[in-house]
Design a protein around this motif. Structure first.
Motif, PDB file in Angstrom:
ATOM      1  N   LEU A 212     142.625  66.859 -53.747  1.00 53.82           N
ATOM      2  CA  LEU A 212     143.215  67.759 -52.773  1.00 53.82           C
ATOM      3  C   LEU A 212     144.440  67.135 -52.111  1.00 53.82           C
ATOM      4  CD1 LEU A 212     140.074  69.132 -50.892  1.00 53.82           C
ATOM      5  CD2 LEU A 212     141.438  70.300 -52.612  1.00 53.82           C
ATOM      6  N   SER A 213     145.398  67.987 -51.802  1.00 54.24           N
ATOM      7  CA  SER A 213     146.544  67.539 -51.020  1.00 54.24           C
ATOM      8  C   SER A 213     146.066  67.234 -49.600  1.00 54.24           C
ATOM      9  CB  SER A 213     147.615  68.628 -50.981  1.00 54.24           C
ATOM     10  OG  SER A 213     147.171  69.707 -50.177  1.00 54.24           O
ATOM     11  N   PRO A 214     146.832  66.472 -48.834  1.00 54.50           N
ATOM     12  CA  PRO A 214     146.421  66.204 -47.446  1.00 54.50           C
ATOM     13  C   PRO A 214     146.225  67.489 -46.635  1.00 54.50           C
ATOM     14  CG  PRO A 214     148.125  64.663 -48.108  1.00 54.50           C
ATOM     15  CD  PRO A 214     147.996  65.677 -49.216  1.00 54.50           C
ATOM     16  N   ALA A 215     147.062  68.486 -46.858  1.00 54.71           N
ATOM     17  CA  ALA A 215     146.923  69.753 -46.121  1.00 54.71           C
ATOM     18  C   ALA A 215     145.644  70.479 -46.532  1.00 54.71           C
ATOM     19  CB  ALA A 215     148.135  70.643 -46.362  1.00 54.71           C
ATOM     20  N   ASP A 216     145.341  70.498 -47.833  1.00 52.81           N
ATOM     21  CA  ASP A 216     144.112  71.146 -48.305  1.00 52.81           C
ATOM     22  C   ASP A 216     142.878  70.398 -47.812  1.00 52.81           C
ATOM     23  OD1 ASP A 216     145.513  73.162 -49.572  1.00 52.81           O
ATOM     24  OD2 ASP A 216     145.420  72.217 -51.551  1.00 52.81           O
ATOM     25  N   ARG A 217     142.951  69.084 -47.796  1.00 49.05           N
ATOM     26  CA  ARG A 217     141.824  68.278 -47.302  1.00 49.05           C
ATOM     27  C   ARG A 217     141.604  68.544 -45.816  1.00 49.05           C
ATOM     28  NH1 ARG A 217     138.081  64.073 -48.534  1.00 49.05           N
ATOM     29  NH2 ARG A 217     136.894  64.075 -46.607  1.00 49.05           N
ATOM     30  N   ALA A 218     142.695  68.662 -45.052  1.00 56.54           N
ATOM     31  CA  ALA A 218     142.580  68.956 -43.624  1.00 56.54           C
ATOM     32  C   ALA A 218     141.952  70.335 -43.414  1.00 56.54           C
ATOM     33  CB  ALA A 218     143.948  68.876 -42.952  1.00 56.54           C
ATOM     34  N   ALA A 219     142.331  71.308 -44.242  1.00 56.45           N
ATOM     35  CA  ALA A 219     141.759  72.654 -44.142  1.00 56.45           C
ATOM     36  C   ALA A 219     140.269  72.624 -44.480  1.00 56.45           C
ATOM     37  CB  ALA A 219     142.505  73.626 -45.050  1.00 56.45           C
ATOM     38  N   LEU A 220     139.890  71.863 -45.509  1.00 58.74           N
ATOM     39  CA  LEU A 220     138.482  71.736 -45.885  1.00 58.74           C
ATOM     40  C   LEU A 220     137.693  71.058 -44.765  1.00 58.74           C
ATOM     41  CD1 LEU A 220     136.144  71.976 -47.899  1.00 58.74           C
ATOM     42  CD2 LEU A 220     136.917  69.819 -48.915  1.00 58.74           C
ATOM     43  N   ASP A 221     138.238  70.002 -44.200  1.00 56.99           N
ATOM     44  CA  ASP A 221     137.565  69.318 -43.092  1.00 56.99           C
ATOM     45  C   ASP A 221     137.372  70.260 -41.904  1.00 56.99           C
ATOM     46  OD1 ASP A 221     137.365  66.980 -44.558  1.00 56.99           O
ATOM     47  OD2 ASP A 221     139.113  66.029 -43.615  1.00 56.99           O
ATOM     48  N   ALA A 222     138.383  71.094 -41.619  1.00 56.62           N
ATOM     49  CA  ALA A 222     138.278  72.055 -40.511  1.00 56.62           C
ATOM     50  C   ALA A 222     137.199  73.095 -40.805  1.00 56.62           C
ATOM     51  CB  ALA A 222     139.625  72.734 -40.268  1.00 56.62           C
ATOM     52  N   LEU A 223     137.117  73.566 -42.051  1.00 55.94           N
ATOM     53  CA  LEU A 223     136.091  74.546 -42.426  1.00 55.94           C
ATOM     54  C   LEU A 223     134.699  73.933 -42.305  1.00 55.94           C
ATOM     55  CD1 LEU A 223     135.282  77.327 -43.472  1.00 55.94           C
ATOM     56  CD2 LEU A 223     135.767  76.503 -45.800  1.00 55.94           C
ATOM     57  N   ILE A 224     134.551  72.706 -42.764  1.00 59.26           N
ATOM     58  CA  ILE A 224     133.259  72.021 -42.642  1.00 59.26           C
ATOM     59  C   ILE A 224     132.869  71.894 -41.172  1.00 59.26           C
ATOM     60  CG2 ILE A 224     132.121  69.766 -42.925  1.00 59.26           C
ATOM     61  CD1 ILE A 224     133.599  69.562 -45.659  1.00 59.26           C
ATOM     62  N   ALA A 225     133.809  71.503 -40.322  1.00 58.37           N
ATOM     63  CA  ALA A 225     133.526  71.377 -38.886  1.00 58.37           C
ATOM     64  C   ALA A 225     133.120  72.721 -38.292  1.00 58.37           C
ATOM     65  CB  ALA A 225     134.747  70.807 -38.158  1.00 58.37           C
ATOM     66  N   GLU A 226     133.751  73.795 -38.741  1.00 58.10           N
ATOM     67  CA  GLU A 226     133.408  75.136 -38.255  1.00 58.10           C
ATOM     68  C   GLU A 226     131.976  75.512 -38.637  1.00 58.10           C
ATOM     69  OE1 GLU A 226     134.660  79.759 -39.187  1.00 58.10           O
ATOM     70  OE2 GLU A 226     136.117  78.179 -39.600  1.00 58.10           O
ATOM     71  N   VAL A 227     131.588  75.236 -39.885  1.00 50.01           N
ATOM     72  CA  VAL A 227     130.234  75.579 -40.337  1.00 50.01           C
ATOM     73  C   VAL A 227     129.197  74.710 -39.628  1.00 50.01           C
ATOM     74  CG1 VAL A 227     128.714  75.763 -42.345  1.00 50.01           C
ATOM     75  CG2 VAL A 227     131.108  76.458 -42.537  1.00 50.01           C
ATOM     76  N   VAL A 228     129.500  73.430 -39.428  1.00 48.11           N
ATOM     77  CA  VAL A 228     128.595  72.556 -38.678  1.00 48.11           C
ATOM     78  C   VAL A 228     128.400  73.115 -37.269  1.00 48.11           C
ATOM     79  CG1 VAL A 228     128.372  70.263 -37.614  1.00 48.11           C
ATOM     80  CG2 VAL A 228     129.055  70.468 -40.015  1.00 48.11           C
ATOM     81  N   ALA A 229     129.485  73.542 -36.629  1.00 51.83           N
ATOM     82  CA  ALA A 229     129.397  74.115 -35.276  1.00 51.83           C
ATOM     83  C   ALA A 229     128.576  75.404 -35.275  1.00 51.83           C
ATOM     84  CB  ALA A 229     130.802  74.368 -34.725  1.00 51.83           C
ATOM     85  N   GLN A 230     128.714  76.223 -36.314  1.00 52.26           N
ATOM     86  CA  GLN A 230     127.910  77.445 -36.415  1.00 52.26           C
ATOM     87  C   GLN A 230     126.428  77.100 -36.460  1.00 52.26           C
ATOM     88  OE1 GLN A 230     129.480  79.092 -40.033  1.00 52.26           O
ATOM     89  NE2 GLN A 230     131.161  80.153 -39.008  1.00 52.26           N
TER      90      GLN A 230
END
Length: 166
Positions: free
Chosen positions: A5-23
Motif C-alpha cells: 500500500l502507498s502511505p496514503a492508502d495505509r493511512a486510510a486503512l489505519d483510519a478505517l480500522i480505528a473506526e471499526v475498533v471504536a464501533q
C-alpha cells in the motif's frame, strides 16, 4: 498485500480500522436478552424491507440462535456466509470486518489464504459483529448476509447504534 500500500492508502486503512475498533467499543450492551435479540432482529428486518434489501439476519447468544430471518431474494448460500462470519467473530472476538481488515497487516495475507484457516469455515468479510456486554466480553453474534460486505457491516452498526441509543 497490505505491505504494497502507498502511505496514503495505509493511512486510510489505519483510519478505517480505528473506526471499526471504536464501533465495537461503543456498541456494547449492559445486558443481552432474548427480547433484545427479537427487537434488534425485527429492526434490521424492517429497515431492509423498507430499502428493498435482500438479506439474511442471524442473532445468537452463545451457540443458541435467538433470531433468524431470510428475506425474499436470499438463498441458502446466505446461511453459509452467516455461519462463516459467526465463526470468525467467535474465533477472534471481533467483527469479521475488523478481522478481514487487520489480517493482511498482521500476517501478510488474507484470512482466507492463511494456511491454518479453513476458508470454507471462516470469513474476513464484513457482516459478522460481536454482541458484547460491557465488562464481560463477547456473549453472542449478529450477522447479516446479502449485500456488499461493507454494507452488511454498516447495516449492523446502524441498527445497534439505534437500538443502544448511541
Amino acid at each position: 498485500m497490505t505491505t504494497d500500500l502507498s502511505p496514503a492508502d495505509r493511512a486510510a486503512l489505519d483510519a478505517l480500522i480505528a473506526e471499526v475498533v471504536a464501533q465495537e467499543e461503543r456498541l456494547q450492551f449492559t445486558e443481552f436478552t432474548h427480547e433484545h435479540a427479537w427487537m434488534l432482529g425485527a429492526r434490521l428486518r424492517e429497515r431492509a424491507l423498507e430499502r428493498g434489501q435482500a438479506i439474511t439476519i442471524d442473532i445468537a447468544l452463545g451457540e443458541q440462535r435467538l433470531f433468524h430471518c431470510a428475506l425474499p431474494g436470499t438463498s441458502a448460500h446466505n446461511d453459509v456466509w452467516i455461519e462463516r462470519k459467526k465463526r470468525t467473530v467467535r474465533e477472534f472476538g471481533a467483527s469479521s470486518y475488523l478481522v478481514g481488515l487487520r489480517f493482511p497487516i498482521l500476517d501478510n495475507h488474507t484470512l482466507e489464504a492463511a494456511p491454518w484457516m479453513d476458508p470454507m469455515q471462516f470469513s474476513g468479510h464484513g457482516g459478522g459483529f460481536p454482541l458484547a456486554i460491557r465488562g464481560v466480553g463477547v456473549v453472542g453474534t449478529i450477522a447479516v448476509s446479502g449485500l456488499p460486505h461493507e454494507i452488511d457491516h454498516a447495516l449492523i452498526v446502524e441498527a445497534l447504534s439505534e437500538h443502544l441509543g448511541v
